[in-house]
Design a protein around this motif. Structure first.
Motif, mmCIF file in Angstrom:
data_model
loop_
_atom_site.group_PDB
_atom_site.id
_atom_site.type_symbol
_atom_site.label_atom_id
_atom_site.label_comp_id
_atom_site.label_asym_id
_atom_site.label_seq_id
_atom_site.Cartn_x
_atom_site.Cartn_y
_atom_site.Cartn_z
ATOM 1 N N LYS A 1 0.848 -1.192 0.000
ATOM 2 C CA LYS A 1 0.000 0.000 0.000
ATOM 3 C C LYS A 1 0.883 1.241 0.000
ATOM 4 O O LYS A 1 1.804 1.366 0.803
ATOM 5 N N GLY A 2 0.616 2.152 -0.923
ATOM 6 C CA GLY A 2 1.379 3.392 -0.985
ATOM 7 C C GLY A 2 0.949 4.377 0.094
ATOM 8 O O GLY A 2 -0.061 4.188 0.775
ATOM 9 N N GLY A 3 1.709 5.435 0.253
ATOM 10 C CA GLY A 3 1.418 6.418 1.293
ATOM 11 C C GLY A 3 0.286 7.356 0.924
ATOM 12 O O GLY A 3 -0.528 7.742 1.755
ATOM 13 N N ASN A 4 0.195 7.733 -0.349
ATOM 14 C CA ASN A 4 -0.813 8.700 -0.788
ATOM 15 C C ASN A 4 -1.865 7.981 -1.615
ATOM 16 O O ASN A 4 -1.900 8.062 -2.838
ATOM 17 N N THR A 5 -2.730 7.221 -0.927
ATOM 18 C CA THR A 5 -3.736 6.417 -1.615
ATOM 19 C C THR A 5 -5.120 6.653 -1.017
ATOM 20 O O THR A 5 -5.255 7.128 0.105
ATOM 21 N N THR A 6 -6.123 6.278 -1.782
ATOM 22 C CA THR A 6 -7.517 6.431 -1.368
ATOM 23 C C THR A 6 -8.112 5.064 -1.054
ATOM 24 O O THR A 6 -7.847 4.101 -1.764
ATOM 25 N N VAL A 7 -8.921 4.985 0.008
ATOM 26 C CA VAL A 7 -9.674 3.765 0.268
ATOM 27 C C VAL A 7 -10.815 3.692 -0.745
ATOM 28 O O VAL A 7 -11.676 4.562 -0.792
ATOM 29 N N VAL A 8 -10.791 2.648 -1.572
ATOM 30 C CA VAL A 8 -11.791 2.492 -2.626
ATOM 31 C C VAL A 8 -12.938 1.602 -2.162
ATOM 32 O O VAL A 8 -14.104 1.853 -2.465
ATOM 33 N N ALA A 9 -12.596 0.533 -1.438
ATOM 34 C CA ALA A 9 -13.609 -0.394 -0.912
ATOM 35 C C ALA A 9 -13.025 -1.090 0.313
ATOM 36 O O ALA A 9 -11.799 -1.210 0.444
ATOM 37 N N TRP A 10 -13.887 -1.566 1.197
ATOM 38 C CA TRP A 10 -13.408 -2.200 2.416
ATOM 39 C C TRP A 10 -12.890 -3.601 2.179
ATOM 40 O O TRP A 10 -12.138 -4.140 2.989
ATOM 41 N N ASP A 11 -13.260 -4.217 1.064
ATOM 42 C CA ASP A 11 -12.799 -5.578 0.797
ATOM 43 C C ASP A 11 -12.457 -5.767 -0.664
ATOM 44 O O ASP A 11 -13.254 -5.429 -1.544
ATOM 45 N N LYS A 12 -11.275 -6.290 -0.924
ATOM 46 C CA LYS A 12 -10.921 -6.863 -2.230
ATOM 47 C C LYS A 12 -10.572 -8.314 -1.954
ATOM 48 O O LYS A 12 -9.612 -8.622 -1.260
ATOM 49 N N TYR A 13 -11.364 -9.229 -2.500
ATOM 50 C CA TYR A 13 -11.236 -10.649 -2.183
ATOM 51 C C TYR A 13 -10.227 -11.332 -3.108
ATOM 52 O O TYR A 13 -10.114 -10.996 -4.285
ATOM 53 N N PHE A 14 -9.525 -12.306 -2.564
ATOM 54 C CA PHE A 14 -8.566 -13.101 -3.319
ATOM 55 C C PHE A 14 -8.402 -14.429 -2.597
ATOM 56 O O PHE A 14 -9.007 -14.659 -1.549
ATOM 57 N N LYS A 15 -7.588 -15.324 -3.145
ATOM 58 C CA LYS A 15 -7.326 -16.580 -2.441
ATOM 59 C C LYS A 15 -5.840 -16.720 -2.164
ATOM 60 O O LYS A 15 -4.993 -16.185 -2.885
ATOM 61 N N ILE A 16 -5.530 -17.445 -1.091
ATOM 62 C CA ILE A 16 -4.148 -17.707 -0.703
ATOM 63 C C ILE A 16 -3.836 -19.162 -1.027
ATOM 64 O O ILE A 16 -4.567 -20.072 -0.625
ATOM 65 N N ILE A 17 -2.728 -19.371 -1.761
ATOM 66 C CA ILE A 17 -2.369 -20.729 -2.186
ATOM 67 C C ILE A 17 -0.998 -21.173 -1.665
ATOM 68 O O ILE A 17 -0.560 -22.290 -1.953
ATOM 69 N N GLY A 18 -0.335 -20.311 -0.898
ATOM 70 C CA GLY A 18 0.970 -20.699 -0.378
ATOM 71 C C GLY A 18 1.622 -19.580 0.395
ATOM 72 O O GLY A 18 1.001 -18.558 0.691
ATOM 73 N N TRP A 19 2.907 -19.742 0.701
ATOM 74 C CA TRP A 19 3.650 -18.757 1.485
ATOM 75 C C TRP A 19 5.146 -19.003 1.330
ATOM 76 O O TRP A 19 5.579 -20.003 0.744
ATOM 77 N N GLY A 20 5.921 -18.086 1.871
ATOM 78 C CA GLY A 20 7.373 -18.242 1.844
ATOM 79 C C GLY A 20 8.041 -17.036 2.464
ATOM 80 O O GLY A 20 7.409 -16.232 3.165
ATOM 81 N N LYS A 21 9.344 -16.891 2.210
ATOM 82 C CA LYS A 21 10.120 -15.736 2.655
ATOM 83 C C LYS A 21 10.978 -15.275 1.487
ATOM 84 O O LYS A 21 11.383 -16.071 0.642
ATOM 85 N N GLU A 22 11.258 -13.978 1.452
ATOM 86 C CA GLU A 22 12.022 -13.431 0.339
ATOM 87 C C GLU A 22 12.831 -12.234 0.808
ATOM 88 O O GLU A 22 12.398 -11.467 1.675
ATOM 89 N N GLU A 23 14.018 -12.061 0.201
ATOM 90 C CA GLU A 23 14.851 -10.895 0.475
ATOM 91 C C GLU A 23 14.242 -9.677 -0.208
ATOM 92 O O GLU A 23 14.043 -9.665 -1.422
#
Length: 366
Positions: free
Chosen positions: A297-319
């Motif tokens: 999320k950027g610093g100078n942004t507008t709230v457009v909607a309270w929810d944007k739905y998506f699905k989670i299929i995994g995870w990890g760590k990254e540099e």
């Protein structure tokens, strides 16, 4: 955690919890554990979290209640969270992509139907989870997509902001039939609405945002605000005339739908053992400009909607820079977005509320 609940408490909670009562859940899933959380507690914690996130805004409890209305049935005073399952692994891997675990279903995990000009991202994501988990449930033998069209037509209006709970409730009580993408001639009920270019002007109509909107030369579809969304009646028969199974015999019913814990380790355990889950974030204006990889999320942004739905299929760590950051591997519903639908979002800190109201469903046989 709740494995046994006094009879009087069960009677009291029968009509005030979202979804099913604890007694019904414990009967269906005696090897699961549950936790009760009051809606009022969620409102207070959520308000404090949003005020911390947006010190520049005048945050009210009503804002948080508005977000919760998308997830929780009217009149509910508590929700029930799943906090344990004997299927969960003893140790969850540090890195995981469910496409590697169930290769025969991998093409389904990577995709969600584009909702088009409709406000039905919640319902196409629920349909995607129904598809993913049914493929897992059948050990990869059922690879057909389940219908986004059914839930977009029978669980919500295309032209109104979405509530996710009617789609979950319908997916348990009635089920989800087969159905492919727009004009795919696949399954019983292919999706009616064509994909379009999702822009902020679909949600916020103003000369300022109209002026700021830029389309790439590679965009092959119209902006969504130039397409006409329309509501229609719930389907009573298959619209794909080539599909031979009648609609009434085509449904695949979830046994249960449920909220997961807010604990990210338990969310990982759920995904590893049972399949992808539905999440949502606050949708900010810069989401439309996202290019690839991590979404921040950027610093100078507008709230457009309270929810944007998506699905989670995994995870990890990254540099990232000079830090090693944990991420969720997520799938968006917009075809014409970034370099594809896959993106990463910060894990373990409830980043822009991504771990607050995570939901899923199961086909476990009774």
């Amino acid at each position: 955690m709740l494995r046994a609940v006094p009879f009087l408490l069960l009677m009291v909670l029968q009509d005030v919890t979202s979804m099913e009562s604890i007694s019904e859940l414990m009967k269906k899933h005696p090897t699961w554990s549950f936790e009760l959380e009051s809606v009022e507690s969620m409102v207070k914690k959520g308000t404090a979290s949003l005020r911390k996130m947006h010190p520049e805004m005048e945050v009210t409890e009503e804002m948080v209640r508005e977000k919760l209305r998308n997830h929780i049935e009217p009149g509910a005073t508590h929700i029930i969270r799943k906090t344990g399952d004997t299927r969960w692994p003893t140790v969850v891997p540090q890195t995981f992509d469910i496409r590697d675990k169930y290769k025969e279903c991998a093409h389904l995990f990577s995709d969600i139907d584009d909702e088009g000009a409709c406000f039905t991202d919640a319902h196409v994501v629920v349909s995607a989870i129904a598809t993913d988990r049914y493929c897992i449930f059948t050990n990869g033998t059922h690879k057909e997509k389940l219908s986004s069209e059914y839930h977009a037509g029978c669980s919500v209006f295309c032209t109104k902001s979405p509530n996710i709970w009617p789609a979950w409730k319908n997916a348990v009580r009635v089920g989800t039939p087969t159905g492919g993408k727009h004009q795919s001639n696949s399954g019983c009920l292919p999706y009616e609405h064509a994909p379009c270019k999702h822009t902020i002007t679909q949600y916020i109509s103003s000369p300022k945002h109209k002026h700021e909107m830029k389309l790439s030369k590679k965009d092959k579809v119209k902006p969504c605000d130039q397409e006409m969304p329309y509501d229609h009646d719930c389907a009573t028969k298959c619209t794909n005339k080539k599909y031979k199974t009648p609609l009434e015999k085509d449904f695949k019913k979830f046994t249960t739908y449920y909220f997961t814990s807010t604990n990210e380790y338990q969310i990982r355990s759920e995904i590893f053992a049972n399949g992808p889950v539905v999440s949502s974030i606050i949708m900010y204006s810069d989401l439309f400009d996202h290019k690839r990889g991590w979404y921040w999320k950027g610093g100078n942004t507008t709230v457009v909607a309270w929810d944007k739905y998506f699905k989670i299929i995994g995870w990890g760590k990254e540099e990232v820079g000079n830090q090693t950051l944990p991420y969720w591997l997520a799938v968006n519903s917009w075809d014409n977005w970034a370099d594809g639908k896959i993106f990463k979002i910060l894990r373990g800190v409830n980043y822009i509320w991504s771990e607050w109201v995570v939901t899923a469903g199961t086909y476990d046989p009774l």
